[in-house]
Write a protein that holds these residues in place. Structure first.
Motif, PDB file in Angstrom:
ATOM      1  N   LEU A 147       0.701  -1.179  -0.156  1.00  0.00           N
ATOM      2  CA  LEU A 147      -0.106   0.166  -0.113  1.00  0.00           C
ATOM      3  C   LEU A 147       0.982   1.172  -0.036  1.00  0.00           C
ATOM      4  O   LEU A 147       1.603   1.328   0.656  1.00  0.00           O
ATOM      5  CB  LEU A 147      -0.869  -0.185   1.521  1.00  0.00           C
ATOM      6  CG  LEU A 147      -1.939   1.144   1.251  1.00  0.00           C
ATOM      7  CD1 LEU A 147      -3.029   0.866   0.194  1.00  0.00           C
ATOM      8  CD2 LEU A 147      -2.487   1.296   2.725  1.00  0.00           C
ATOM      9  N   GLU A 148       0.538   2.349  -0.722  1.00  0.00           N
ATOM     10  CA  GLU A 148       1.174   3.318  -0.651  1.00  0.00           C
ATOM     11  C   GLU A 148       0.143   4.674  -0.368  1.00  0.00           C
ATOM     12  O   GLU A 148      -1.045   4.484  -0.943  1.00  0.00           O
ATOM     13  CB  GLU A 148       1.817   3.850  -1.990  1.00  0.00           C
ATOM     14  CG  GLU A 148       2.872   2.954  -2.391  1.00  0.00           C
ATOM     15  CD  GLU A 148       3.857   3.302  -3.681  1.00  0.00           C
ATOM     16  OE1 GLU A 148       3.094   4.179  -4.497  1.00  0.00           O
ATOM     17  OE2 GLU A 148       5.059   2.762  -3.779  1.00  0.00           O
ATOM     18  N   TRP A 149       0.545   5.666   0.152  1.00  0.00           N
ATOM     19  CA  TRP A 149      -0.279   6.603   0.522  1.00  0.00           C
ATOM     20  C   TRP A 149       0.341   7.900  -0.207  1.00  0.00           C
ATOM     21  O   TRP A 149       1.443   8.075  -0.026  1.00  0.00           O
ATOM     22  CB  TRP A 149      -0.216   7.178   1.899  1.00  0.00           C
ATOM     23  CG  TRP A 149      -0.727   6.216   2.912  1.00  0.00           C
ATOM     24  CD1 TRP A 149      -0.259   4.827   3.189  1.00  0.00           C
ATOM     25  CD2 TRP A 149      -2.111   5.897   3.610  1.00  0.00           C
ATOM     26  NE1 TRP A 149      -1.135   4.073   4.062  1.00  0.00           N
ATOM     27  CE2 TRP A 149      -2.202   5.032   4.236  1.00  0.00           C
ATOM     28  CE3 TRP A 149      -3.207   6.975   3.595  1.00  0.00           C
ATOM     29  CZ2 TRP A 149      -3.485   4.754   4.979  1.00  0.00           C
ATOM     30  CZ3 TRP A 149      -4.174   6.710   4.394  1.00  0.00           C
ATOM     31  CH2 TRP A 149      -4.355   5.615   5.057  1.00  0.00           C
ATOM     32  N   THR A 150      -0.270   8.791  -1.011  1.00  0.00           N
ATOM     33  CA  THR A 150       0.136   9.858  -1.576  1.00  0.00           C
ATOM     34  C   THR A 150      -0.509  11.048  -0.864  1.00  0.00           C
ATOM     35  O   THR A 150      -1.784  11.228  -0.979  1.00  0.00           O
ATOM     36  CB  THR A 150       0.045   9.962  -3.075  1.00  0.00           C
ATOM     37  OG1 THR A 150       0.506   8.856  -3.619  1.00  0.00           O
ATOM     38  CG2 THR A 150       0.294  11.177  -3.691  1.00  0.00           C
ATOM     39  N   VAL A 151       0.296  11.953  -0.253  1.00  0.00           N
ATOM     40  CA  VAL A 151      -0.458  13.117   0.190  1.00  0.00           C
ATOM     41  C   VAL A 151      -0.643  14.251  -0.702  1.00  0.00           C
ATOM     42  O   VAL A 151       0.167  14.616  -1.335  1.00  0.00           O
ATOM     43  CB  VAL A 151       0.681  13.743   1.243  1.00  0.00           C
ATOM     44  CG1 VAL A 151      -0.055  15.162   1.898  1.00  0.00           C
ATOM     45  CG2 VAL A 151       0.862  12.852   2.452  1.00  0.00           C
ATOM     46  N   GLU A 152      -2.104  14.405  -0.964  1.00  0.00           N
ATOM     47  CA  GLU A 152      -2.586  15.238  -2.066  1.00  0.00           C
ATOM     48  C   GLU A 152      -2.340  16.749  -1.217  1.00  0.00           C
ATOM     49  O   GLU A 152      -2.300  17.710  -2.258  1.00  0.00           O
ATOM     50  CB  GLU A 152      -3.754  15.003  -2.435  1.00  0.00           C
ATOM     51  CG  GLU A 152      -3.864  13.469  -2.882  1.00  0.00           C
ATOM     52  CD  GLU A 152      -3.115  13.697  -4.453  1.00  0.00           C
ATOM     53  OE1 GLU A 152      -3.179  14.674  -5.252  1.00  0.00           O
ATOM     54  OE2 GLU A 152      -2.517  12.590  -5.078  1.00  0.00           O
ATOM     55  N   ASP A 153      -2.952  16.868  -0.195  1.00  0.00           N
ATOM     56  CA  ASP A 153      -3.031  18.186   0.358  1.00  0.00           C
ATOM     57  C   ASP A 153      -2.705  18.180   1.940  1.00  0.00           C
ATOM     58  O   ASP A 153      -2.935  17.153   2.736  1.00  0.00           O
ATOM     59  CB  ASP A 153      -4.187  18.817   0.090  1.00  0.00           C
ATOM     60  CG  ASP A 153      -4.350  20.343   0.262  1.00  0.00           C
ATOM     61  OD1 ASP A 153      -3.166  20.917   0.777  1.00  0.00           O
ATOM     62  OD2 ASP A 153      -5.326  20.816  -0.026  1.00  0.00           O
ATOM     63  N   MET A 154      -2.179  18.998   2.730  1.00  0.00           N
ATOM     64  CA  MET A 154      -1.975  19.053   4.028  1.00  0.00           C
ATOM     65  C   MET A 154      -2.301  20.711   4.436  1.00  0.00           C
ATOM     66  O   MET A 154      -1.366  21.684   4.070  1.00  0.00           O
ATOM     67  CB  MET A 154      -0.559  18.549   4.454  1.00  0.00           C
ATOM     68  CG  MET A 154      -0.204  18.624   5.788  1.00  0.00           C
ATOM     69  SD  MET A 154       1.407  18.091   6.387  1.00  0.00           S
ATOM     70  CE  MET A 154       1.494  16.369   5.646  1.00  0.00           C
ATOM     71  N   ARG A 155      -3.130  20.671   5.571  1.00  0.00           N
ATOM     72  CA  ARG A 155      -3.210  22.148   5.874  1.00  0.00           C
ATOM     73  C   ARG A 155      -3.378  22.171   7.413  1.00  0.00           C
ATOM     74  O   ARG A 155      -3.717  21.221   8.008  1.00  0.00           O
ATOM     75  CB  ARG A 155      -4.583  22.672   5.588  1.00  0.00           C
ATOM     76  CG  ARG A 155      -4.975  22.622   3.946  1.00  0.00           C
ATOM     77  CD  ARG A 155      -3.973  23.795   3.059  1.00  0.00           C
ATOM     78  NE  ARG A 155      -4.169  23.581   2.084  1.00  0.00           N
ATOM     79  CZ  ARG A 155      -4.902  24.347   1.256  1.00  0.00           C
ATOM     80  NH1 ARG A 155      -5.615  25.259   1.671  1.00  0.00           N
ATOM     81  NH2 ARG A 155      -4.981  24.091  -0.133  1.00  0.00           N
ATOM     82  N   ALA A 156      -2.815  23.154   8.179  1.00  0.00           N
ATOM     83  CA  ALA A 156      -2.607  23.538   9.518  1.00  0.00           C
ATOM     84  C   ALA A 156      -3.173  24.644   9.979  1.00  0.00           C
ATOM     85  O   ALA A 156      -3.009  25.681   9.456  1.00  0.00           O
ATOM     86  CB  ALA A 156      -1.139  23.181   9.797  1.00  0.00           C
ATOM     87  N   GLU A 157      -3.885  24.528  11.267  1.00  0.00           N
ATOM     88  CA  GLU A 157      -4.494  25.546  12.105  1.00  0.00           C
ATOM     89  C   GLU A 157      -4.378  25.367  13.287  1.00  0.00           C
ATOM     90  O   GLU A 157      -5.016  24.281  13.827  1.00  0.00           O
ATOM     91  CB  GLU A 157      -5.820  25.767  11.497  1.00  0.00           C
ATOM     92  CG  GLU A 157      -6.169  27.091  11.990  1.00  0.00           C
ATOM     93  CD  GLU A 157      -7.858  27.443  11.619  1.00  0.00           C
ATOM     94  OE1 GLU A 157      -8.140  28.343  12.289  1.00  0.00           O
ATOM     95  OE2 GLU A 157      -8.052  27.096  10.624  1.00  0.00           O
ATOM     96  N   GLY A 158      -3.604  25.912  14.283  1.00  0.00           N
ATOM     97  CA  GLY A 158      -3.689  25.797  15.810  1.00  0.00           C
ATOM     98  C   GLY A 158      -2.996  24.454  15.830  1.00  0.00           C
ATOM     99  O   GLY A 158      -1.935  24.191  15.443  1.00  0.00           O
ATOM    100  N   ASP A 159      -3.890  23.646  16.718  1.00  0.00           N
ATOM    101  CA  ASP A 159      -3.245  22.346  17.066  1.00  0.00           C
ATOM    102  C   ASP A 159      -3.772  21.336  16.145  1.00  0.00           C
ATOM    103  O   ASP A 159      -3.262  20.137  16.482  1.00  0.00           O
ATOM    104  CB  ASP A 159      -3.684  22.155  18.793  1.00  0.00           C
ATOM    105  CG  ASP A 159      -5.163  21.835  18.831  1.00  0.00           C
ATOM    106  OD1 ASP A 159      -5.993  22.275  17.632  1.00  0.00           O
ATOM    107  OD2 ASP A 159      -5.754  21.595  19.779  1.00  0.00           O
ATOM    108  N   THR A 160      -4.623  21.612  14.988  1.00  0.00           N
ATOM    109  CA  THR A 160      -4.772  20.623  14.167  1.00  0.00           C
ATOM    110  C   THR A 160      -4.364  20.909  13.012  1.00  0.00           C
ATOM    111  O   THR A 160      -4.178  21.729  12.332  1.00  0.00           O
ATOM    112  CB  THR A 160      -6.503  20.604  14.005  1.00  0.00           C
ATOM    113  OG1 THR A 160      -6.878  20.522  15.344  1.00  0.00           O
ATOM    114  CG2 THR A 160      -7.158  19.640  13.108  1.00  0.00           C
ATOM    115  N   VAL A 161      -3.992  19.733  12.079  1.00  0.00           N
ATOM    116  CA  VAL A 161      -3.513  19.242  10.867  1.00  0.00           C
ATOM    117  C   VAL A 161      -4.454  18.302   9.896  1.00  0.00           C
ATOM    118  O   VAL A 161      -4.744  17.236  10.581  1.00  0.00           O
ATOM    119  CB  VAL A 161      -2.096  18.723  10.565  1.00  0.00           C
ATOM    120  CG1 VAL A 161      -1.586  18.474   9.373  1.00  0.00           C
ATOM    121  CG2 VAL A 161      -1.045  19.831  11.725  1.00  0.00           C
ATOM    122  N   ALA A 162      -4.874  18.905   9.069  1.00  0.00           N
ATOM    123  CA  ALA A 162      -5.563  17.964   8.097  1.00  0.00           C
ATOM    124  C   ALA A 162      -4.960  17.387   6.828  1.00  0.00           C
ATOM    125  O   ALA A 162      -4.155  18.382   6.339  1.00  0.00           O
ATOM    126  CB  ALA A 162      -6.890  18.732   7.534  1.00  0.00           C
TER     127      ALA A 162
END
Length: 206
Positions: free
Chosen positions: A128-143
């Motif tokens: 299995l491979e995961w490709t990170v398409e997007d990463m956003r951070a705000e305060g203590d949370t990362v999406a």
């Protein structure tokens, strides 16, 4: 948009999509705020004047921004260092012992539980491979938004190995504290995976 591609693991339908983060520490967030260095006198009506409330708001905004960026760097390290291997030694760096995971209406807790899910699913999708398409951070949370690909080579969600390739999208929200993930909420396209494995009839073509 930079992408990070790696081998990783996927969770069962009843499991949590266990993801975590590494504590980069305060050094990652070190910065300097430069104040007004002008020497001329100012009054409350002058444009150069800065009220205490203005300074406090600016400082809070700066602190919030640096926390988010530090957490994003932690997650970048998590996706590139931990996900490819599921190494228990790295898990101790990335994952809180009391991590809480929410997935598909279930809640699980604890790093040991998480590692058990990881080990089982490395057998189900060893490539299995995961490709990170997007990463956003705000305060203590990362999406993080992923695309997952792999071959079904072991039991998964009650389905024996089919040898079929899968491709699915996933999104996860991570809450960090003291440099480690303490809570994770994941949305995985389980229906799409089960359809690709042949366990659920595919939707008819339009």
């Amino acid at each position: 948009m930079r992408r990070y591609k790696k081998r990783a693991v996927v969770v069962t339908a009843l499991g949590a999509l266990g993801l975590a983060a590494f504590g980069a520490g305060a050094a990652d967030a070190v910065g300097t705020v430069h104040g007004n260095t002008g020497t001329s006198k100012s009054t409350s009506t002058e444009t150069g004047s800065r009220s205490p409330s203005h300074v406090s708001a600016e400082s809070a905004s700066w602190s919030h921004g640096t926390t988010a960026q530090a957490n994003k760097r932690i997650m970048q390290r998590f996706t590139s260092e931990f996900l490819p291997t599921g190494d228990p030694a790295l898990a101790r760096k990335f994952i809180s012992p009391d991590i809480v995971m929410h997935f598909a209406g279930t809640t699980q807790q604890g790093r040991a539980t998480y590692l058990g899910v990881v080990a089982a699913n490395m057998k189900a999708f060893p490539d299995l491979e995961w490709t990170v398409e997007d990463m956003r951070a705000e305060g203590d949370t990362v999406a993080v938004r992923y695309v997952m690909t792999g071959t079904h080579q072991g039991p998964f969600a009650g389905v024996e190995a089919t040898g079929k390739a899968i491709r699915a999208e996933s999104m996860a929200f991570y809450r960090l504290a003291d440099g480690k993930i303490v809570e994770e909420r994941a949305q995985l396209d389980m229906l799409g995976i089960l359809q690709q494995m042949g366990a659920v009839p595919a939707a008819p073509a339009a």
